[in-house]
Design a protein around this motif. Structure first.
Motif: not given
Length: 197
Positions: A22-29, A32-36, A61-68
């Motif tokens: 959940e923490l990774v998902d929120k950080m990824a979002r 992304k918002r900050a980069n945009e 092994g969390l898939p959202d690691a690639s988003d980070l």
């Protein structure tokens, strides 16, 4: 803002994938918002937390690691391109072909992260400089016209996109000949717009 203990909290969640996920998902979002925004300073407060969290997410092994990692890469690329643009503006002046190259490159970074308006502004600038320096029929003009057509298509301006794509196609056909692979690739773009129209 992100609390300074976020990275330490993430470390303490080793093995508790639900909370870490959940923490990774929120950080990824949030990254992304900050980069945009296209403003590196918006991302800067997140960077130390991201640098601590991304390896943990990867190890878990969390898939959202690639988003980070991807968000970190976009941020670094944007900072580098903005810095290069500022150096070229100072070194060569505002109307030099090197400035156009940097504006085009930064436009591509902004387009990739979803800042289409920012990308369009930079492509317009690069196009104007190249036209002034090289004339209207130079291959670099075609390159930027193609990029501008792409961003216009994503913005929903299909007529504008078609005009830019056709311009790029015409320049490349004249420069390289009608059988060149770049001409074949560019011929696909106005076709796609016509299909959407």
């Amino acid at each position: 803002s992100v609390h300074r203990l976020l990275a330490e909290f993430a470390r303490s969640q080793d093995g508790k994938h639900a909370v870490l996920g959940e923490l990774v998902d929120k950080m990824a979002r949030e990254c992304k918002r900050a980069n945009e925004t296209g403003i590196p300073a918006e991302f800067a407060p997140l960077r130390p937390h991201l640098e601590a969290l991304a390896p943990l997410a990867e190890q878990a092994g969390l898939p959202d690691a690639s988003d980070l990692w991807g968000n970190l890469g976009y941020h670094q690329n944007m900072v580098a391109e903005k810095h290069a643009l500022a150096i070229d503006e100072k070194t060569y002046g505002m109307e030099h072909s090197s400035v156009a190259l940097r504006a085009n490159n930064l436009g591509r970074v902004l387009q990739e992260i979803g800042n289409l308006a920012g990308a369009k502004t930079l492509y317009d600038r690069a196009l104007a400089i190249y036209e002034h320096v090289y004339g209207p029929d130079h291959p670099d003009v075609a390159l930027v016209a193609n990029n501008l057509g792409n961003v216009l298509q994503h913005l929903g301006d299909l007529a504008g996109a078609k005009t830019q794509y056709e311009r790029a196609l015409g320049i490349d056909a004249k420069t390289f000949g009608p059988e060149h692979p770049d001409v074949a690739t560019n011929a696909n773009n106005p076709g796609t717009v016509l299909q959407h129209m």
